[in-house]
Scaffold this active site. Structure first.
Site, short mmCIF file in Angstrom:
data_model
loop_
_atom_site.label_atom_id
_atom_site.label_comp_id
_atom_site.label_asym_id
_atom_site.label_seq_id
_atom_site.Cartn_x
_atom_site.Cartn_y
_atom_site.Cartn_z
N CYS A 2 -63.63 85.40 -99.40
CA CYS A 2 -62.37 86.00 -98.97
C CYS A 2 -61.47 85.01 -98.23
O CYS A 2 -61.96 84.09 -97.57
CB CYS A 2 -62.62 87.16 -98.03
SG CYS A 2 -63.83 88.33 -98.59
N ARG A 27 -60.83 79.86 -103.38
CA ARG A 27 -62.05 80.22 -102.64
C ARG A 27 -62.88 81.26 -103.41
O ARG A 27 -64.05 81.45 -103.10
CB ARG A 27 -61.67 80.81 -101.28
CG ARG A 27 -61.01 79.81 -100.36
CD ARG A 27 -60.45 80.49 -99.13
NE ARG A 27 -61.50 81.04 -98.30
CZ ARG A 27 -61.98 80.46 -97.23
NH1 ARG A 27 -61.52 79.29 -96.85
NH2 ARG A 27 -62.91 81.03 -96.51
N TRP A 75 -63.42 89.06 -101.87
CA TRP A 75 -64.58 88.82 -102.74
C TRP A 75 -65.57 89.91 -102.36
O TRP A 75 -66.12 89.91 -101.24
CB TRP A 75 -65.14 87.43 -102.44
CG TRP A 75 -66.12 86.91 -103.44
CD1 TRP A 75 -65.84 86.26 -104.61
CD2 TRP A 75 -67.55 86.93 -103.34
NE1 TRP A 75 -67.00 85.90 -105.25
CE2 TRP A 75 -68.06 86.30 -104.50
CE3 TRP A 75 -68.44 87.43 -102.42
CZ2 TRP A 75 -69.42 86.15 -104.73
CZ3 TRP A 75 -69.81 87.29 -102.66
CH2 TRP A 75 -70.28 86.65 -103.80
N ASN A 101 -62.25 88.66 -92.94
CA ASN A 101 -63.25 87.84 -93.63
C ASN A 101 -64.55 87.99 -92.87
O ASN A 101 -64.53 87.94 -91.64
CB ASN A 101 -62.90 86.35 -93.55
CG ASN A 101 -61.97 85.92 -94.63
OD1 ASN A 101 -61.52 86.73 -95.40
ND2 ASN A 101 -61.67 84.63 -94.64
N GLY A 102 -65.67 88.05 -93.57
CA GLY A 102 -66.95 88.14 -92.88
C GLY A 102 -67.63 89.45 -93.19
O GLY A 102 -67.23 90.17 -94.11
N GLU A 480 -77.31 66.98 -110.12
CA GLU A 480 -75.90 67.26 -109.90
C GLU A 480 -75.14 67.36 -111.23
O GLU A 480 -74.29 68.23 -111.41
CB GLU A 480 -75.29 66.17 -108.99
CG GLU A 480 -73.81 66.27 -108.72
CD GLU A 480 -73.36 67.58 -108.08
OE1 GLU A 480 -74.20 68.41 -107.71
OE2 GLU A 480 -72.13 67.77 -107.98
N LYS A 484 -73.09 70.69 -112.42
CA LYS A 484 -71.66 70.61 -112.75
C LYS A 484 -71.37 71.30 -114.07
O LYS A 484 -70.46 72.09 -114.21
CB LYS A 484 -71.28 69.15 -112.85
CG LYS A 484 -70.33 68.41 -112.05
CD LYS A 484 -69.72 68.74 -110.79
CE LYS A 484 -70.13 69.91 -110.02
NZ LYS A 484 -70.36 69.75 -108.63
N GLU A 487 -72.01 75.26 -113.94
CA GLU A 487 -71.12 76.12 -113.16
C GLU A 487 -69.73 76.25 -113.77
O GLU A 487 -69.09 77.28 -113.59
CB GLU A 487 -71.05 75.71 -111.68
CG GLU A 487 -70.40 74.39 -111.40
CD GLU A 487 -70.33 74.08 -109.90
OE1 GLU A 487 -70.23 75.00 -109.09
OE2 GLU A 487 -70.35 72.89 -109.57
N HIS A 503 -95.10 67.52 -119.26
CA HIS A 503 -96.01 68.51 -118.67
C HIS A 503 -95.60 69.94 -119.01
O HIS A 503 -95.96 70.87 -118.31
CB HIS A 503 -96.11 68.30 -117.16
CG HIS A 503 -96.69 66.96 -116.82
ND1 HIS A 503 -98.01 66.65 -117.03
CD2 HIS A 503 -96.13 65.83 -116.33
CE1 HIS A 503 -98.25 65.41 -116.68
NE2 HIS A 503 -97.10 64.88 -116.24
N LYS A 602 -65.62 79.05 -103.57
CA LYS A 602 -65.61 77.69 -103.05
C LYS A 602 -66.41 77.60 -101.76
O LYS A 602 -67.13 76.64 -101.52
CB LYS A 602 -64.16 77.25 -102.80
CG LYS A 602 -64.01 75.83 -102.27
CD LYS A 602 -64.45 74.82 -103.30
CE LYS A 602 -64.32 73.38 -102.84
NZ LYS A 602 -65.10 72.47 -103.71
O1 M6R Z 1 -69.17 73.75 -98.78
P1 M6R Z 1 -70.58 73.33 -99.05
O2 M6R Z 1 -70.69 71.88 -99.39
O3 M6R Z 1 -71.54 73.71 -97.95
O4 M6R Z 1 -71.01 74.14 -100.33
C1 M6R Z 1 -72.30 74.08 -100.83
C2 M6R Z 1 -72.37 74.64 -102.23
O5 M6R Z 1 -71.97 75.99 -102.24
C3 M6R Z 1 -71.49 73.86 -103.21
O6 M6R Z 1 -71.84 72.51 -103.25
C4 M6R Z 1 -71.60 74.44 -104.62
O7 M6R Z 1 -72.88 74.22 -105.15
C5 M6R Z 1 -70.52 73.87 -105.51
N1 M6R Z 1 -69.92 74.92 -106.29
C6 M6R Z 1 -70.99 72.84 -106.46
O8 M6R Z 1 -69.96 72.34 -107.24
#
Ligand code: M6R
Length: 607
Positions: A2, A27, A75, A101-102, A480, A484, A487, A503, A602
């Site tokens: 949010c 976000r 959200w 928010n929260g 990573e 990428k 997602e 294995h 985000k």
């Molecule tokens: O803001 P942060 O770095 O703590 O976020 C951690 C993860 O939520 C963030 O890296 C997430 O995996 C991304 N969407 C990856 O691209």
């Protein structure tokens, strides 16, 4: 997750709030709404789905007038995404509207208490209790009613409230959820995130937990939890609107990938003296000799950066280093004490699991060092020491420059720490510093692969499931690269330590299956090549990422992307770049919403 924003001044609040909400879209959200204090009380507009739907509603409502208002992107956590559950929420008497928010953890208890007094609730949200309780506590004094209300709330909140009885005044309050006040001339603002404010002001004040702000067009007053007025420092934001906009790129993600050379420079240059010394001013009181172990914790890509950091720190400092996702560490009763250094990594600085893990580690006596991008964020404040990546705003949900700057800062920290602990020779120290300084230029050369990576994406985008394999640093990059792709393109992929395939997982290799083989960690190149041969023998297609000048790989792989050579410990900073571009182009070819992938946010501020 949010986002909230608010405005009070002399201009119509609607367009300003909608602009702020558009900037908060990244976000992640599923509905949005705004409320203004109009001539005849509070008016609200809400829409399920995109902010653009809310804009359409606003354009069809010419009498939606008011110079003071609040806005929200929601959200969903409590109740499905619909117009009723969307914020703002209005008190039953119509006197107050709130955005939040929260999560209010004791909302059920407060709601049943208020229901006993005959107050009717409209939504399924936890937030509605805030505004109903506020109206219940109100006897003409807005501030007092708010202080009384927040004293009852358990959980986390950043809230903005307007009142029909107090035109032009907004109250904002915060606990464990980010909140920033923006200062203008004859107008003032609040938001959960600087990106919502940067179009209007560069002067901001970070609110701390337990504080309340009284925002009017003429000024902002701050109060502590007991209602005593306090002074706060103003912070000047150095980046401009363009940094938070696309600057001609089709997506924020591509812009942020392309910005990596500048972002790396911003992380590296202020911390290097005479091209051979790493100076970490922020850590001048940190005695590394105190520690006999290091834990790294984070989530998602930041955890993957931590996996790289573990390798670098162990190699250079010769202390045991563990890396673990924060959502596990927080509940694991980890063994640590005052001799443990915990490094937490976070782009946003607001990730709920990471914050909880920090609290757990602190309770065991560990020292907390944070590596964070967002200045003034909760994680930065909670840590004992903080190193900022200074990567600039990252808007795309998929992190790119956030990750590479985290990795380089971890590397710089490791070299510095090894210097302090005397576990590195002077020659090795200087050689690593020189390689670090050259990373921005090498990143630029890796970006020059752009059109070739696009061709690879066209060649392989129809694969429904693929593997990323590598060893040591290459394996950390595989994690990573795979995330990428998953997602943003929604294609299933798995990262595997290359030696582990045999294995079990090799059973999934069949003719045509794409395997992305990472081959830049040259100490183990021969081993990786034999893993490539194993998957090729079962019909896999192999796309390799290797160092420039590596000829042998061309005999083994179907396609090769070559990146500039760098120190083995710094490989991930460069090697990830073609994988970021690959994920981007595959997602684009598959028509995905690249900057706002489905189900993701985000900043993950809930557990
Ligand atoms: O803001 P942060 O770095 O703590 O976020 C951690 C993860 O939520 C963030 O890296 C997430 O995996 C991304 N969407 C990856 O691209």
């Amino acid at each position: 997750m949010c986002g909230i924003t608010g405005y009070t001044g002399v201009n119509q609040a609607g367009p300003i709030l909608l602009d702020g909400l558009k900037r908060l879209e990244y976000r992640g959200y599923d509905s949005a709404g705004i409320a203004v204090r109009g001539d005849d009380g509070i008016k609200m507009l809400k829409a399920t789905g995109k902010v653009s739907h809310l804009v359409e509603k606003y354009n069809e409502t010419p009498d939606f007038l008011g110079v003071c208002g609040i806005g929200h992107t929601r959200w969903a956590t409590h109740g499905i995404p619909n117009d009723t559950n969307a914020h703002p929420h209005l008190s039953a008497d119509g006197k107050f509207a709130v955005v939040h928010n929260g999560i209010i953890e004791n909302f059920a208890e407060i709601r049943s208490e208020l229901q006993k007094y005959g107050i009717e609730f409209k939504s399924e949200t936890d937030t509605e209790v805030i505004v109903q309780l506020l109206a219940y506590n109100y006897n003409g004094n807005f501030k007092l009613a708010l202080m009384k209300t927040i004293a009852r709330l358990e959980g986390s909140y950043a809230i903005g409230v307007i009142s029909a009885d107090h035109p032009g005044t907004i109250y904002a309050a915060k606990l464990s959820s980010p909140l920033i006040i923006g200062l203008g001339i004859g107008e003032n603002f609040f938001a959960s995130d600087i990106t919502a404010l940067v179009n209007n002001t560069k002067n901001v004040i970070d609110m701390d937990d337990g504080e309340v702000a009284e925002i009017t067009p003429d000024g902002v007053k701050f109060f502590d939890h007991a209602g005593r007025e306090i002074n706060k420092d103003i912070r000047h934001i150095t980046w401009d609107v363009a940094a938070a906009e696309k600057s001609g790129y089709e997506h924020f993600m591509l812009k942020e990938i392309m910005e990596q050379p500048q972002a790396l420079k911003a992380t590296i240059e202020p911390r290097v003296k005479d091209a051979e010394e790493i100076v970490l001013e922020e850590l001048k009181n940190l005695d590394m000799k105190r520690f006999n172990r290091i834990h790294i914790t984070a989530c998602g890509s930041a955890y993957h950066a931590g996996c790289v950091g573990r390798g670098i720190l162990e190699a250079l400092c010769r202390v045991p280093v563990e890396a673990e996702v924060a959502s596990e560490l927080r509940y694991r009763d980890p063994i640590m004490d005052a001799k443990t250094l915990v490094i937490v990594i976070s782009q946003s600085g607001e990730t709920a699991d990471t914050i909880a893990a920090m609290k757990e580690c602190r309770s065991k006596g560990a020292t907390l060092l944070a590596i964070v991008n967002v200045v003034g964020s909760s994680i930065a404040k909670l840590a004992d020491y903080c190193l900022y990546t200074w990567a600039g705003p990252e808007i795309a949900v998929a992190t790119t420059k956030g990750y590479t700057t985290q990795v380089v800062l971890l590397a710089m920290f490791a070299v510095w720490a090894a210097g302090e602990m005397k576990t590195i020779s002077r020659g090795a120290y200087i050689s690593l510093v020189k390689d670090i300084i050259r990373l921005p230029e090498r990143a630029q050369r890796a970006l020059d692969l752009n059109s070739r990576v696009k061709t690879m994406a066209e060649r392989y985008n129809s694969n429904s499931s693929l593997f990323f394999i590598g060893r040591n640093m290459d394996y950390a990059v595989a994690l990573e690269g795979s995330l990428k792709l998953k997602e943003i393109s929604y294609i299933h992929s798995e990262a595997y330590a290359a030696g582990e395939l045999k294995h079990g997982t090799i059973a999934l290799i069949e003719p045509g299956r794409l395997v992305v083989a990472l081959c830049c960690y040259e100490k183990l190149l021969d081993k990786t090549i034999s893993n490539i041969q194993q998957v090729k023998a079962r019909g896999a297609r192999v796309l390799a990422v290797a160092h420039e000048g590596n000829r042998s790989i061309f005999r083994e792989a179907d396609d090769v992307l070559t990146v500039p050579v760098t120190d083995p410990l710094l490989v991930p900073v460069i090697e990830i770049i073609p994988l970021q571009l690959f994920a981007y182009y595959v997602a684009k070819l598959n028509g995905c919403d690249i900057d706002k992938p489905k189900n993701l946010a985000k900043s993950v501020t809930v557990e």
